[in-house]
Design a protein around this motif. Sequence first.
Motif, PDB file in Angstrom:
ATOM      1  N   PRO A  39      29.480  43.936  -7.416  1.00 17.34           N
ATOM      2  CA  PRO A  39      29.502  45.120  -8.646  1.00 17.34           C
ATOM      3  C   PRO A  39      28.152  45.440  -8.859  1.00 17.34           C
ATOM      4  CG  PRO A  39      30.799  42.999  -9.097  1.00 17.34           C
ATOM      5  CD  PRO A  39      29.993  42.810  -7.727  1.00 17.34           C
ATOM      6  N   PRO A  40      28.117  46.702  -9.313  1.00 19.49           N
ATOM      7  CA  PRO A  40      26.447  47.281  -9.717  1.00 19.49           C
ATOM      8  C   PRO A  40      26.191  46.805 -10.913  1.00 19.49           C
ATOM      9  CG  PRO A  40      28.238  48.917  -9.977  1.00 19.49           C
ATOM     10  CD  PRO A  40      29.116  47.648  -9.291  1.00 19.49           C
ATOM     11  N   ALA A  41      24.742  46.617 -11.015  1.00 13.83           N
ATOM     12  CA  ALA A  41      24.302  46.353 -12.331  1.00 13.83           C
ATOM     13  C   ALA A  41      24.481  47.150 -13.619  1.00 13.83           C
ATOM     14  CB  ALA A  41      22.467  46.361 -12.305  1.00 13.83           C
ATOM     15  N   TRP A  42      24.975  48.472 -13.467  1.00 11.26           N
ATOM     16  CA  TRP A  42      25.290  49.121 -14.631  1.00 11.26           C
ATOM     17  C   TRP A  42      26.390  48.680 -15.459  1.00 11.26           C
ATOM     18  CZ3 TRP A  42      29.900  51.212 -14.001  1.00 11.26           C
ATOM     19  CH2 TRP A  42      30.309  51.645 -12.737  1.00 11.26           C
ATOM     20  N   LEU A  43      27.203  48.026 -14.705  1.00 14.88           N
ATOM     21  CA  LEU A  43      28.706  47.566 -15.450  1.00 14.88           C
ATOM     22  C   LEU A  43      28.234  46.472 -16.427  1.00 14.88           C
ATOM     23  CD1 LEU A  43      31.051  46.708 -12.328  1.00 14.88           C
ATOM     24  CD2 LEU A  43      31.349  48.183 -14.411  1.00 14.88           C
ATOM     25  N   ALA A  44      27.213  45.992 -16.859  1.00 18.37           N
ATOM     26  CA  ALA A  44      26.753  45.100 -17.583  1.00 18.37           C
ATOM     27  C   ALA A  44      26.736  45.683 -18.888  1.00 18.37           C
ATOM     28  CB  ALA A  44      25.355  44.507 -17.418  1.00 18.37           C
ATOM     29  N   ASP A  45      26.386  47.008 -18.874  1.00 21.85           N
ATOM     30  CA  ASP A  45      26.530  47.816 -20.101  1.00 21.85           C
ATOM     31  C   ASP A  45      27.188  48.836 -20.436  1.00 21.85           C
ATOM     32  OD1 ASP A  45      23.950  46.282 -21.089  1.00 21.85           O
ATOM     33  OD2 ASP A  45      22.768  47.551 -19.675  1.00 21.85           O
ATOM     34  N   TRP A  46      28.302  48.965 -19.602  1.00 23.49           N
ATOM     35  CA  TRP A  46      29.323  49.981 -19.313  1.00 23.49           C
ATOM     36  C   TRP A  46      30.269  49.891 -20.651  1.00 23.49           C
ATOM     37  CZ3 TRP A  46      34.711  50.307 -17.380  1.00 23.49           C
ATOM     38  CH2 TRP A  46      35.037  51.649 -17.278  1.00 23.49           C
ATOM     39  N   LYS A  47      30.224  50.848 -21.319  1.00 22.34           N
ATOM     40  CA  LYS A  47      31.286  51.155 -22.350  1.00 22.34           C
ATOM     41  C   LYS A  47      32.622  51.837 -22.117  1.00 22.34           C
ATOM     42  CE  LYS A  47      27.764  49.688 -24.601  1.00 22.34           C
ATOM     43  NZ  LYS A  47      27.664  48.326 -25.127  1.00 22.34           N
ATOM     44  N   THR A  57      33.684  39.225  -8.695  1.00 21.59           N
ATOM     45  CA  THR A  57      32.982  37.972  -8.649  1.00 21.59           C
ATOM     46  C   THR A  57      32.984  37.067  -9.910  1.00 21.59           C
ATOM     47  OG1 THR A  57      30.744  39.024  -9.368  1.00 21.59           O
ATOM     48  CG2 THR A  57      31.270  39.405  -7.100  1.00 21.59           C
ATOM     49  N   PRO A  58      32.440  35.890  -9.695  1.00 19.65           N
ATOM     50  CA  PRO A  58      32.597  35.076 -10.824  1.00 19.65           C
ATOM     51  C   PRO A  58      31.647  35.531 -11.962  1.00 19.65           C
ATOM     52  CG  PRO A  58      32.519  33.745  -9.079  1.00 19.65           C
ATOM     53  CD  PRO A  58      32.132  35.370  -8.470  1.00 19.65           C
ATOM     54  N   GLU A  59      30.523  36.211 -11.465  1.00 18.83           N
ATOM     55  CA  GLU A  59      29.546  36.644 -12.549  1.00 18.83           C
ATOM     56  C   GLU A  59      30.173  38.052 -13.213  1.00 18.83           C
ATOM     57  OE1 GLU A  59      27.668  34.354  -9.803  1.00 18.83           O
ATOM     58  OE2 GLU A  59      28.835  36.434  -9.367  1.00 18.83           O
ATOM     59  N   PHE A  60      30.837  38.769 -12.657  1.00 16.50           N
ATOM     60  CA  PHE A  60      31.547  39.988 -13.053  1.00 16.50           C
ATOM     61  C   PHE A  60      32.640  39.691 -14.011  1.00 16.50           C
ATOM     62  CE2 PHE A  60      34.557  43.651 -12.175  1.00 16.50           C
ATOM     63  CZ  PHE A  60      34.019  44.378 -13.087  1.00 16.50           C
ATOM     64  N   ALA A  61      33.409  38.679 -13.561  1.00 14.84           N
ATOM     65  CA  ALA A  61      34.736  38.239 -14.416  1.00 14.84           C
ATOM     66  C   ALA A  61      34.147  37.702 -15.742  1.00 14.84           C
ATOM     67  CB  ALA A  61      35.357  37.340 -13.528  1.00 14.84           C
ATOM     68  N   LYS A  62      33.143  36.964 -15.570  1.00 15.89           N
ATOM     69  CA  LYS A  62      32.497  36.455 -16.974  1.00 15.89           C
ATOM     70  C   LYS A  62      32.058  37.531 -17.880  1.00 15.89           C
ATOM     71  CE  LYS A  62      28.954  33.290 -18.825  1.00 15.89           C
ATOM     72  NZ  LYS A  62      27.733  32.531 -18.373  1.00 15.89           N
ATOM     73  N   ALA A  63      31.686  38.563 -17.276  1.00 16.06           N
ATOM     74  CA  ALA A  63      30.768  39.735 -18.068  1.00 16.06           C
ATOM     75  C   ALA A  63      32.156  40.485 -18.683  1.00 16.06           C
ATOM     76  CB  ALA A  63      30.142  40.820 -17.177  1.00 16.06           C
ATOM     77  N   VAL A  64      33.359  40.660 -17.642  1.00 17.99           N
ATOM     78  CA  VAL A  64      34.445  41.417 -18.264  1.00 17.99           C
ATOM     79  C   VAL A  64      34.897  40.495 -19.362  1.00 17.99           C
ATOM     80  CG1 VAL A  64      36.835  41.971 -17.638  1.00 17.99           C
ATOM     81  CG2 VAL A  64      35.024  42.511 -16.174  1.00 17.99           C
ATOM     82  N   ARG A  65      35.090  39.264 -19.483  1.00 20.69           N
ATOM     83  CA  ARG A  65      35.655  38.574 -20.445  1.00 20.69           C
ATOM     84  C   ARG A  65      34.887  38.756 -21.727  1.00 20.69           C
ATOM     85  NH1 ARG A  65      35.819  34.417 -16.596  1.00 20.69           N
ATOM     86  NH2 ARG A  65      38.114  34.221 -15.533  1.00 20.69           N
ATOM     87  N   LYS A  66      33.651  38.731 -21.659  1.00 17.96           N
ATOM     88  CA  LYS A  66      32.738  38.992 -22.758  1.00 17.96           C
ATOM     89  C   LYS A  66      32.599  40.138 -23.575  1.00 17.96           C
ATOM     90  CE  LYS A  66      27.902  38.288 -24.091  1.00 17.96           C
ATOM     91  NZ  LYS A  66      26.637  38.066 -23.710  1.00 17.96           N
ATOM     92  N   SER A  67      33.089  41.119 -22.595  1.00 19.82           N
ATOM     93  CA  SER A  67      33.155  42.419 -23.142  1.00 19.82           C
ATOM     94  C   SER A  67      34.629  42.741 -23.777  1.00 19.82           C
ATOM     95  CB  SER A  67      32.970  43.663 -21.939  1.00 19.82           C
ATOM     96  OG  SER A  67      34.116  43.534 -21.051  1.00 19.82           O
ATOM     97  N   GLY A  68      35.453  42.158 -23.241  1.00 16.49           N
ATOM     98  CA  GLY A  68      36.876  42.335 -23.667  1.00 16.49           C
ATOM     99  C   GLY A  68      37.562  43.680 -23.333  1.00 16.49           C
ATOM    100  N   ILE A  69      36.851  44.406 -22.252  1.00 20.07           N
ATOM    101  CA  ILE A  69      37.716  45.424 -21.577  1.00 20.07           C
ATOM    102  C   ILE A  69      38.826  44.901 -20.864  1.00 20.07           C
ATOM    103  CG2 ILE A  69      37.092  47.442 -20.134  1.00 20.07           C
ATOM    104  CD1 ILE A  69      34.180  47.226 -20.736  1.00 20.07           C
ATOM    105  N   PRO A  70      40.013  45.799 -20.887  1.00 21.57           N
ATOM    106  CA  PRO A  70      41.201  45.406 -19.880  1.00 21.57           C
ATOM    107  C   PRO A  70      40.788  45.500 -18.532  1.00 21.57           C
ATOM    108  CG  PRO A  70      41.920  46.686 -21.942  1.00 21.57           C
ATOM    109  CD  PRO A  70      40.302  46.499 -21.636  1.00 21.57           C
ATOM    110  N   ILE A  71      41.290  44.794 -17.732  1.00 20.97           N
ATOM    111  CA  ILE A  71      41.211  44.683 -16.282  1.00 20.97           C
ATOM    112  C   ILE A  71      42.431  44.364 -15.748  1.00 20.97           C
ATOM    113  CG2 ILE A  71      40.178  42.382 -16.149  1.00 20.97           C
ATOM    114  CD1 ILE A  71      38.485  43.344 -13.833  1.00 20.97           C
ATOM    115  N   VAL A  72      42.784  45.152 -14.325  1.00 22.77           N
ATOM    116  CA  VAL A  72      43.751  44.664 -13.541  1.00 22.77           C
ATOM    117  C   VAL A  72      43.142  44.273 -12.312  1.00 22.77           C
ATOM    118  CG1 VAL A  72      45.909  45.575 -12.291  1.00 22.77           C
ATOM    119  CG2 VAL A  72      45.556  46.286 -14.464  1.00 22.77           C
TER     120      VAL A  72
END
Length: 377
Positions: A39-47, A57-72
């Motif tokens: 996953p690209p680095a810009w996803l960490a700050d994506w709105k 990836t595990p790192e991306f999954a952790k970031a998504v949970r922290k952001s609260g953005i819905p994901i399928v």
Amino acid sequence: MIETSTIYGRELLKGVIRFRQTHHDWSIFLEQRDLTAKPPAWLADWKGNGIISRVTTPEFAKAVRKSGIPIVELTDRGQDYGFPVIRSDDDEIARLAAEHLNERGFQNFAYCGFQYEEWSTRREKSFASHVAQPGKECAVYRSVWQGPEARSAEDERTELVRWLNTLPLPVGIYCCSDVRGQQVLEACAQAELVIPEEVAVIGTDNDSVICELCDPSMTSVIPNAEETGFQAASLLSRLMEGEKPDELLHVVRPVGIEVRQSSDIVAIDDPSIATALSYIRENACNGITVQDVIAHSGLSRSTLERQLRKLLSRSPQQEIRHVQIKRARQLLMETDLPMDRIAALCGFDHPEYMHVVFRRETNMTPGQYRRNLRTTK
């Protein structure tokens, strides 16, 4: 986050496009990528408001949970991140392959898949269960798909040839993907195994470019990736509106099987008959006669006649005509060549005779067949 490098990924995107046609408020961002890209680095700050991902990836999954953005989640390679998942029904995909080979009378079966890939493992287990016979096991070949542990193309082919030479013939082989199927067909050629008379091969994904590049062309199971993409977009839309998913896993049934030359045969355990049928398949459009088949196979006319009628319910002459008309139908479907040219390419000395045989085989003339195709389109 869907790869654009595979037919499956592109079909998923078609499903997203189909959903968007009725949801004009969607603004979609997509990068061209392959299945193994991080996953690209810009996803960490994506709105953004929602994500559909095949490369979590595990790192991306952790970031998504922290952001609260819905994901399928569309990833089917193994790890469960606890997100809603939509994927192809691997059990049903493998069942279709098993049914196809069973219908053709095969008694020996093998599976060729990838190690450490859950989608391949699911297909392997399902296929083995659907071809299970007392006292016989489904032979299995696995190797690493990608990464530093993966073999070179040459080493992989060598190992596949070694494996193929251990299999009882005739054998039906189901491959977890079209890429795997292409590798098996190349190894069969190197091992001088006759396709499909000695080895029938089925791939998965129905990537028409790969399947038609194979020689002979490869049969393939067709997953409904477009519907999977559509359902993913539909579910994400509901999640973005605040709904909770009824269940975390949804599976989508496959469309069916595209039958091509690599499995379009009945199982034959007589090498001489297999040789005769292979010769007909490869040379029918070169104007061969039954006598040519007899000379090539070393069979007597009566034995050839008796065995082909038993296996195919056709005489040797009818089998030659059957292959010619099959080629004619393909040319009528895929080209705008005139009838006399098609007749010549199919081994007919005269277009008029092709018309007679074509009508006998299909209950319509070549012209009617072509017009029907255009009307259907």
